[in-house]
Design a protein around this motif. Structure first.
Motif, PDB file in Angstrom:
ATOM      1  N   VAL A 177       7.855   2.528   2.194  1.00  0.00           N
ATOM      2  CA  VAL A 177       6.676   3.914   1.723  1.00  0.00           C
ATOM      3  C   VAL A 177       6.475   5.226   3.509  1.00  0.00           C
ATOM      4  N   ILE A 178       6.380   6.052   2.915  1.00  0.00           N
ATOM      5  CA  ILE A 178       6.300   6.884   4.935  1.00  0.00           C
ATOM      6  C   ILE A 178       5.349   7.755   4.144  1.00  0.00           C
ATOM      7  N   ASN A 179       4.163   8.048   4.835  1.00  0.00           N
ATOM      8  CA  ASN A 179       2.862   8.050   4.435  1.00  0.00           C
ATOM      9  C   ASN A 179       2.356   8.695   3.300  1.00  0.00           C
ATOM     10  N   GLY A 180       2.691   7.095   2.905  1.00  0.00           N
ATOM     11  CA  GLY A 180       1.773   7.356   1.801  1.00  0.00           C
ATOM     12  C   GLY A 180       2.869   7.950   0.404  1.00  0.00           C
ATOM     13  N   GLU A 181       4.003   8.178   0.619  1.00  0.00           N
ATOM     14  CA  GLU A 181       5.249   8.284  -0.732  1.00  0.00           C
ATOM     15  C   GLU A 181       6.008   6.741  -0.655  1.00  0.00           C
TER      16      GLU A 181
END
Length: 255
Positions: A177-181
């Protein structure tokens, strides 16, 4: 819960007294860290990039391993390929495009806006997963870039998480997961018969990371107040002019 680093780590890593901040103090390698405890199914191990170091090529690497850090004879110099070559380890360099198993017929998705990140049966408040700038004149612009996940994945203050989700066949999928994505499954068919630890390789241009605790319950009253305030201000500096107690101002500015 596994919201701190294991006492076993790479030779160039220094942990703070809480074991929630890991800094590579020299060179560009020997930066391997592990979660203190194995992850539970659906539990995300989340770190924020605190410091970068110029002059090196390469970025943060994260993943999972079924190897117990306590039983390693020596911590390898690199996660890729050294730790992976020891078996039962799945690690990826953090980029936006190269750590995802592509599913046939899958369509491109727009920037996420829902308050919760849902990965199969896992439901995580998105607010804690997204990086934020330091309060300043342009923080409202930078914060929007974090929320829409258009900054480089390894930008300072980006938040990177790793978790696994059990599958009907008894194995698990690993998600980054990267910055909520959710980047989608990075690896499939991980065995679940052995505990899985998070791996964080503080490598090359990434110098320091901090573990971010994640609350999976309902948002607190403070968090709900912050979300309402954020909807009605241009940027976080405006919070200083509000008639609020100083601790709540600091909380609303993510200080």
């Amino acid at each position: 819960m596994a919201a701190r680093f294991h006492r076993v780590h790479g030779a160039n890593v220094r942990l703070d007294r809480t074991r929630t901040r890991a800094t590579r103090v020299e060179s560009f390698a020997h930066g391997l860290c592990f979660s203190q405890e194995p992850l539970a199914p659906g539990e995300v191990f989340l770190v924020e990039i605190e410091e970068k170091e110029l002059g090196w090529c390469g970025h943060l690497r994260v993943g999972l391993t079924a190897l117990d850090p306590q039983h390693l004879e020596a911590v390898p110099e690199y996660s890729l390929p050294d730790l992976v070559n020891m078996g039962d380890t799945w690690v990826f360099a953090i980029t936006r495009n190269h750590n995802r198993v592509v599913v046939d017929g899958e369509e491109a998705r727009g920037p996420p806006r829902e308050p919760f990140l849902c990965i199969e049966r896992v439901r995580i408040p998105r607010d804690v997963l997204v990086g934020r700038s330091r309060p300043g004149r342009y923080s409202h612009i930078l914060d929007e870039l974090y929320r829409t996940n258009v900054l480089p994945a390894t930008a300072r203050r980006s938040r990177i998480g790793v978790l696994y989700t059990p599958q009907p066949d008894g194995t698990a999928d690993m998600h980054i997961v990267i910055n909520g994505e959710d980047m989608g499954p990075s690896a499939r068919h991980l065995p679940t018969t052995r505990p899985l630890y998070a791996v964080v390789d503080v490598f090359a241009s990434t110098k320091s990371v901090r573990v971010i605790p994640v609350d999976y319950g309902l948002p607190s009253l403070q968090t709900l107040c912050r979300l309402v305030i954020e909807k009605h201000i241009v940027h976080r500096l405006a919070i200083d002019g509000l008639d609020l107690p100083p601790p709540l101002k600091s909380f609303c500015k993510h200080e």
